[in-house]
Design a protein around this motif. Structure first.
Motif, mmCIF file in Angstrom:
data_model
loop_
_atom_site.group_PDB
_atom_site.id
_atom_site.type_symbol
_atom_site.label_atom_id
_atom_site.label_comp_id
_atom_site.label_asym_id
_atom_site.label_seq_id
_atom_site.Cartn_x
_atom_site.Cartn_y
_atom_site.Cartn_z
ATOM 1 N N ARG A 146 0.467 9.929 -14.485
ATOM 2 C CA ARG A 146 -0.605 9.685 -13.409
ATOM 3 C C ARG A 146 -1.360 10.890 -13.275
ATOM 4 N NH1 ARG A 146 0.925 6.637 -8.352
ATOM 5 N NH2 ARG A 146 1.742 8.636 -7.635
ATOM 6 N N ARG B 298 -11.845 3.245 1.243
ATOM 7 C CA ARG B 298 -11.090 4.342 1.494
ATOM 8 C C ARG B 298 -11.861 5.536 0.794
ATOM 9 N NH1 ARG B 298 -6.554 7.307 -0.727
ATOM 10 N NH2 ARG B 298 -7.353 6.647 -2.868
ATOM 11 N N GLU C 13 -6.400 -0.921 -0.223
ATOM 12 C CA GLU C 13 -5.129 -0.380 0.244
ATOM 13 C C GLU C 13 -5.086 0.346 1.493
ATOM 14 O OE1 GLU C 13 -3.632 3.118 -2.421
ATOM 15 O OE2 GLU C 13 -5.774 3.472 -2.851
ATOM 16 N N GLY D 297 -4.369 4.359 3.587
ATOM 17 C CA GLY D 297 -4.769 5.564 3.216
ATOM 18 C C GLY D 297 -3.936 6.281 2.369
ATOM 19 N N ALA D 298 -2.471 5.844 2.144
ATOM 20 C CA ALA D 298 -1.750 6.558 1.445
ATOM 21 C C ALA D 298 -0.564 5.645 0.699
ATOM 22 C CB ALA D 298 -0.878 7.498 2.142
ATOM 23 N N SER D 299 -0.868 4.354 0.905
ATOM 24 C CA SER D 299 -0.110 3.054 0.221
ATOM 25 C C SER D 299 -0.696 2.023 -0.357
ATOM 26 C CB SER D 299 1.111 2.712 1.482
ATOM 27 O OG SER D 299 1.615 3.750 2.023
ATOM 28 N N ASN D 300 -0.158 1.504 -1.024
ATOM 29 C CA ASN D 300 -0.617 -0.050 -1.671
ATOM 30 C C ASN D 300 0.005 -1.074 -0.552
ATOM 31 O OD1 ASN D 300 0.217 1.307 -4.785
ATOM 32 N ND2 ASN D 300 -1.954 1.023 -4.100
ATOM 33 N N LEU E 284 -5.342 3.547 -5.943
ATOM 34 C CA LEU E 284 -4.220 4.196 -6.429
ATOM 35 C C LEU E 284 -3.213 3.343 -6.775
ATOM 36 C CD1 LEU E 284 -1.679 6.234 -6.452
ATOM 37 C CD2 LEU E 284 -3.971 7.299 -6.874
ATOM 38 N N GLY F 39 0.063 2.661 -7.650
ATOM 39 C CA GLY F 39 1.324 3.176 -7.315
ATOM 40 C C GLY F 39 2.585 2.818 -8.131
ATOM 41 N N VAL F 40 3.315 3.745 -8.112
ATOM 42 C CA VAL F 40 4.472 3.612 -9.063
ATOM 43 C C VAL F 40 5.552 2.782 -8.263
ATOM 44 C CG1 VAL F 40 6.519 4.681 -10.007
ATOM 45 C CG2 VAL F 40 4.189 5.901 -10.125
ATOM 46 N N THR F 41 5.631 2.705 -6.890
ATOM 47 C CA THR F 41 6.250 1.939 -5.976
ATOM 48 C C THR F 41 5.812 0.559 -6.358
ATOM 49 O OG1 THR F 41 6.513 3.958 -4.568
ATOM 50 C CG2 THR F 41 7.395 1.711 -3.735
ATOM 51 N N SER G 12 3.655 -0.178 0.346
ATOM 52 C CA SER G 12 4.474 0.382 -0.465
ATOM 53 C C SER G 12 3.885 1.893 -1.152
ATOM 54 C CB SER G 12 4.505 -0.538 -1.961
ATOM 55 O OG SER G 12 3.345 -0.285 -2.769
ATOM 56 N N GLY G 13 4.850 2.687 -1.157
ATOM 57 C CA GLY G 13 4.565 4.119 -1.567
ATOM 58 C C GLY G 13 5.929 4.941 -1.842
ATOM 59 N N THR G 14 5.741 6.145 -2.455
ATOM 60 C CA THR G 14 7.030 6.738 -2.528
ATOM 61 C C THR G 14 7.483 7.255 -1.291
ATOM 62 O OG1 THR G 14 6.257 7.408 -4.705
ATOM 63 C CG2 THR G 14 7.815 9.210 -3.489
HETATM 64 C C1 LIG Z 1 0.267 8.177 -3.789
HETATM 65 C C2 LIG Z 1 -0.503 7.053 -3.343
HETATM 66 C C3 LIG Z 1 0.136 5.809 -3.251
HETATM 67 C C4 LIG Z 1 1.477 5.277 -3.701
HETATM 68 O O1 LIG Z 1 1.857 5.578 -4.980
HETATM 69 P P1 LIG Z 1 3.230 5.769 -5.238
HETATM 70 O O2 LIG Z 1 3.114 6.032 -6.753
HETATM 71 O O3 LIG Z 1 3.913 4.367 -4.923
HETATM 72 O O4 LIG Z 1 3.885 6.713 -4.395
HETATM 73 C C5 LIG Z 1 -0.938 4.564 -2.582
HETATM 74 N N1 LIG Z 1 -1.878 4.909 -2.194
HETATM 75 C C6 LIG Z 1 -2.661 6.231 -2.382
HETATM 76 C C7 LIG Z 1 -3.901 6.382 -1.931
HETATM 77 C C8 LIG Z 1 -1.802 7.117 -2.935
HETATM 78 O O5 LIG Z 1 -2.572 8.415 -2.810
#
Ligand SMILES: *Cc1c(COP(=O)(O)O)cnc(C)c1O
Length: 340
Positions: free
Chosen positions: A84, A177, A220, A222-225, A244, A246-248, A285-287
């Motif tokens: 990624r 976003r 999504e 701001g920082a998670s799916n 984005l 997401g791997v999660t 979901s997100g790291t």
């Molecule tokens: C990093 C991120 C995610 C989550 O991605 P993961 O790989 O699950 O950590 C989701 N949305 C946004 C905008 C991100 O920057």
């Protein structure tokens, strides 16, 4: 306040404010990345005219290493994060680090910080960064010919303060976003574009996060799916350039399939979301967020309770399935973890 060094207990400090002492670093110049070195985490030698500071040529990654129930440290899905970051670099016209170079730099930095990896539920958050460094304010319409690549690491506890608690999320139906064609790039520019809307929603509505759904089309936060769940199904937006990847998200969908859930990757409207909230669950979901339950939505100024307002059982079940693989408490059937 940021500090350097093995602060103990790192996991009680705010997420991402404590760093390991060293990081792997490589410089790109004359068409090649230099052999990486482990250097102290300290101020960078960066020209004030650096391309990243003026024209936004910067991207990053976010992943974790976990200490297993056997005490061993493992990276989670490092290959996906490496790939990624290469996609982000390509889309920003930055030099693309080789797969092996980036993977080795992550491994070497984590190996060096191995003793700092907290026990679960803590982990070592890993933040690779790539910056365009060419000192040239005339390069507005040209890619940076030099770059800096480094791997920060930070021992962390919970991303959302207060542990596992239901989140309150505002639904933004007017603005996206970020610009649609850059949704899948992990860059700070995307974050700062969402910041004003997120700050206003936090202040005015007392929410934790904003779910972007321009025109009623759910993307999504701001920082998670964003996912919907119930006893039978997991639903989330299908992959496109607007958000984005997401791997999660991918991991949760795979584990959900293993556990017999029906997985639907498709468009999702705010109307469907509001209807779903009557019986189902919603989660981010997100790291960093792992899988965090949503207890309430604010839609057009109206508060909508999701399910019974608590973190739902399916959210907790899938979160557990994921963290069990990460910490080797369950078999790694997909080959996602890599010992360091
Ligand atoms: C990093 C991120 C995610 C989550 O991605 P993961 O790989 O699950 O950590 C989701 N949305 C946004 C905008 C991100 O920057």
């Amino acid at each position: 306040m940021a500090e350097s060094g093995p602060a103990d207990p790192a996991t009680t400090a705010p997420f991402g404010t404590v760093f390991a002492e060293r990081m792997a670093l490589s410089r790109f110049a004359d068409g090649a990345f230099s052999p990486p070195e482990l250097v102290p985490v300290a101020a960078l030698d960066l020209h004030p005219a650096a391309h990243a500071l003026h024209y936004g040529s910067a991207c990053f990654e976010g992943m974790k290493a976990h200490r297993g129930v056997d005490g061993k440290v493992r990276l989670f899905r490092v290959d996906r994060h490496v790939e990624r970051m290469r996609v982000s670099a390509r889309l920003l016209h930055l030099p693309v680090p080789g797969t092996d170079l980036l993977h080795d730099m992550i491994r070497d930095t984590v190996a060096d910080a191995r003793d700092l990896v907290p026990d679960p539920p803590g982990s070592l958050y890993i933040r690779p960064v790539l910056l365009g460094t060419e000192p040239n304010v005339g390069a507005a319409a040209a890619p940076s010919r030099t770059a800096l690549l480094y791997i920060l690491t930070s021992p962390v506890g919970d991303y959302f303060s207060g542990g596992i608690r239901p989140l309150k999320v505002a639904v933004e139906t007017e603005h996206p976003r970020t610009t649609p064609q850059f949704g899948r790039v992990k860059s700070g520019a995307n974050y700062v574009m969402a910041l004003g809307i997120t700050l206003a929603a936090k202040q005015e509505l007392g929410v934790d996060q904003v779910l972007f759904a321009p025109g009623g089309d759910v993307q999504e936060t701001g920082a998670s799916n964003f996912l919907l769940l119930d006893d039978e199904r997991v639903i989330t937006r299908g992959l496109d350039d607007s958000f984005l990847h997401g791997v999660t998200r991918d991991s949760v969908l795979r584990l959900a399939g293993d556990l017999g859930y029906e997985v639907e990757e498709r468009d999702l409207s705010v109307d469907e979301l509001v209807g779903w909230a009557e019986h189902g669950e919603a989660a981010l979901s997100g790291t960093a967020a792992i899988l965090s339950g949503v207890g309430a939505l604010v839609v057009d100024g109206r508060e909508v309770t999701v399910g019974d307002g608590a973190v739902g059982p399916n959210t907790l079940r899938l979160r557990r399935a994921l963290t069990d693989v990460q910490t080797a408490a369950a078999p790694d059937d997909h080959g996602w973890t890599e010992p360091v």
